[in-house]
Design a protein around this motif. Structure first.
Motif, PDB file in Angstrom:
ATOM      1  N   LYS A  44      -7.452  10.494  -1.846  1.00 27.97           N
ATOM      2  CA  LYS A  44      -8.171   9.295  -1.433  1.00 27.97           C
ATOM      3  C   LYS A  44      -8.163   8.230  -2.446  1.00 27.97           C
ATOM      4  CE  LYS A  44     -12.583  10.321  -1.623  1.00 27.97           C
ATOM      5  NZ  LYS A  44     -12.557   9.702  -2.985  1.00 27.97           N
ATOM      6  N   THR A  47      -5.359   6.442  -3.019  1.00 28.34           N
ATOM      7  CA  THR A  47      -5.034   5.752  -1.540  1.00 28.34           C
ATOM      8  C   THR A  47      -5.488   4.457  -1.788  1.00 28.34           C
ATOM      9  OG1 THR A  47      -4.483   7.664  -0.388  1.00 28.34           O
ATOM     10  CG2 THR A  47      -4.682   5.442   0.933  1.00 28.34           C
ATOM     11  N   ASN A  50      -4.084   2.031  -4.423  1.00 29.69           N
ATOM     12  CA  ASN A  50      -2.710   1.239  -3.951  1.00 29.69           C
ATOM     13  C   ASN A  50      -3.093   0.451  -2.621  1.00 29.69           C
ATOM     14  OD1 ASN A  50      -0.373   2.351  -5.671  1.00 29.69           O
ATOM     15  ND2 ASN A  50      -1.472   4.132  -5.522  1.00 29.69           N
ATOM     16  N   LEU A  51      -4.077   0.795  -1.877  1.00 31.10           N
ATOM     17  CA  LEU A  51      -4.403   0.148  -0.892  1.00 31.10           C
ATOM     18  C   LEU A  51      -4.817  -1.527  -1.347  1.00 31.10           C
ATOM     19  CD1 LEU A  51      -5.077  -0.848   2.122  1.00 31.10           C
ATOM     20  CD2 LEU A  51      -7.116   0.274   1.860  1.00 31.10           C
ATOM     21  N   VAL A 170      -8.687   9.376   4.753  1.00 34.03           N
ATOM     22  CA  VAL A 170      -7.347   9.807   4.306  1.00 34.03           C
ATOM     23  C   VAL A 170      -7.423  11.363   4.580  1.00 34.03           C
ATOM     24  CG1 VAL A 170      -6.067  10.306   2.282  1.00 34.03           C
ATOM     25  CG2 VAL A 170      -7.400   7.970   2.664  1.00 34.03           C
ATOM     26  N   VAL A 199      -4.783   7.780   7.536  1.00 35.58           N
ATOM     27  CA  VAL A 199      -3.629   7.558   6.551  1.00 35.58           C
ATOM     28  C   VAL A 199      -3.245   9.035   6.090  1.00 35.58           C
ATOM     29  CG1 VAL A 199      -2.549   7.191   4.089  1.00 35.58           C
ATOM     30  CG2 VAL A 199      -4.112   5.548   5.482  1.00 35.58           C
ATOM     31  N   ASN A 201      -1.772  11.439   4.133  1.00 33.26           N
ATOM     32  CA  ASN A 201      -1.079  11.545   2.702  1.00 33.26           C
ATOM     33  C   ASN A 201      -0.354  12.788   2.300  1.00 33.26           C
ATOM     34  OD1 ASN A 201      -1.100  10.340   0.112  1.00 33.26           O
ATOM     35  ND2 ASN A 201      -2.723  11.174  -0.639  1.00 33.26           N
ATOM     36  N   ILE A 237       1.930   8.670   3.592  1.00 39.51           N
ATOM     37  CA  ILE A 237       2.390   8.572   2.323  1.00 39.51           C
ATOM     38  C   ILE A 237       3.147   9.742   1.920  1.00 39.51           C
ATOM     39  CG2 ILE A 237       1.718   7.912  -0.021  1.00 39.51           C
ATOM     40  CD1 ILE A 237       1.023   5.902   1.780  1.00 39.51           C
ATOM     41  N   TYR A 266       2.665   2.152   1.163  1.00 42.42           N
ATOM     42  CA  TYR A 266       1.172   1.618   0.652  1.00 42.42           C
ATOM     43  C   TYR A 266       1.185   0.258   1.329  1.00 42.42           C
ATOM     44  CZ  TYR A 266      -0.043   5.540  -2.125  1.00 42.42           C
ATOM     45  OH  TYR A 266      -0.495   6.701  -2.523  1.00 42.42           O
TER      46      TYR A 266
END
Length: 282
Positions: A44, A47, A50-51, A170, A199, A201, A237, A266
């Motif tokens: 998380k 993520t 990078n988000l 996530v 998302v 992952n 991802i 991303y």
């Protein structure tokens, strides 16, 4: 008896709504995006980082901040390669620490790196209040909040005290993570926070030697969950060494390997988030 139950439920709902604190926006922040997961260890924080960087990479005119609300296990300092104590402004607000153009705030800046954080609920709540209200963010288009895993006090406190534009959930594709992700999504629905999407992952592992793809955690778990919950799939991802290594070095993949497929993944998630926010504003 069904009628009685219905009216009880309705009374309870009104009571809850009455008891909720009035939401107060964070000064200078246009939209708050929370990144959440039902359980820990699903990537998380990576993520969220990078988000935030992806939002900026996709549109240089946007300013993005990052708030690490994971009080017990703050990861943003390491992921963003930041340490030190925030300075205070004349108004006694903390100045975020900045790297890669992203102002960041984290409990990790306020406590020793190795000291375990052993706190009771009330202390956690006052820490969250401090991180949310006593920071000078300047002007931000987006504030990304890295939530603690699960659906506890901190999550409720944040969702009830701040107007939130949307939540990103996530999960990894395996069943147990999905079960927890589902709980997370339901929690946001209960407190009227739009779930922007899911998302998936660590979705596929590609062998660097032979390029064979292995779905270590299962194939399309998150996609199926997204359908069940009626939310959108924001992106996949991959499970890639590059993401892990750059994260551990505090050089997130979106800035350190911008041309890699991982960074592209991303940025695609960030674009999907912006599109979903626009749909919700309408």
């Amino acid at each position: 008896s069904k009628m009685i139950f219905k009216s009880l439920q309705e009374r309870q709902r009104q009571h809850m709504a009455r008891g909720l604190p009035k939401q107060k926006p964070i000064a200078g922040v246009k939209e708050v995006i929370v990144v959440a997961s039902g359980k820990g260890g699903v990537g998380k924080s990576t993520t969220a980082v990078n988000l935030a960087l992806g939002l900026m990479a996709n549109d240089q005119s946007k300013s993005v901040g990052l708030l690490d609300a994971d009080v017990y296990g703050p990861s943003v300092p390491k992921l963003m390669n930041l340490k030190g104590n925030p300075e205070l402004t004349d108004k006694n607000l903390m100045r975020p620490l900045v790297n890669f153009g992203i102002p960041c705030m984290s409990m990790g800046f306020l406590v020793e790196e190795v000291a375990p954080i052993v706190w009771r609920g009330l202390m956690v709540m006052s820490a969250i209040e401090k991180l949310v209200r006593q920071v000078d963010w300047g002007n931000l288009d987006y504030l990304v909040i890295d939530m603690p895993p699960g659906t506890g006090d901190v999550q409720l406190s944040i969702t009830q005290n701040i107007p939130i534009a949307g939540a990103v959930i996530v999960s990894t594709p395996q069943d147990i993570a999905l079960l927890d992700a589902r709980r997370g999504a339901e929690m946001f629905r209960k407190v009227n926070v739009p779930v922007l999407g899911l998302v998936q992952n660590m979705s596929v592992f590609q062998c660097p030697k032979c390029n064979h793809q292995t779905h270590i955690f299962g194939l399309d778990g998150a996609k199926e969950l997204a359908q069940t919950l009626g939310v959108e799939m924001l992106g996949d991802i991959p499970l890639h060494l590059n993401i892990r290594e750059t994260s551990d070095k505090g050089q997130p993949v979106v800035v350190s390997s911008p041309d890699s497929p991982e960074a592209e993944a991303y940025r695609r998630v960030a674009a999907a988030v912006v599109r979903r926010l626009a749909e919700h504003l309408r």
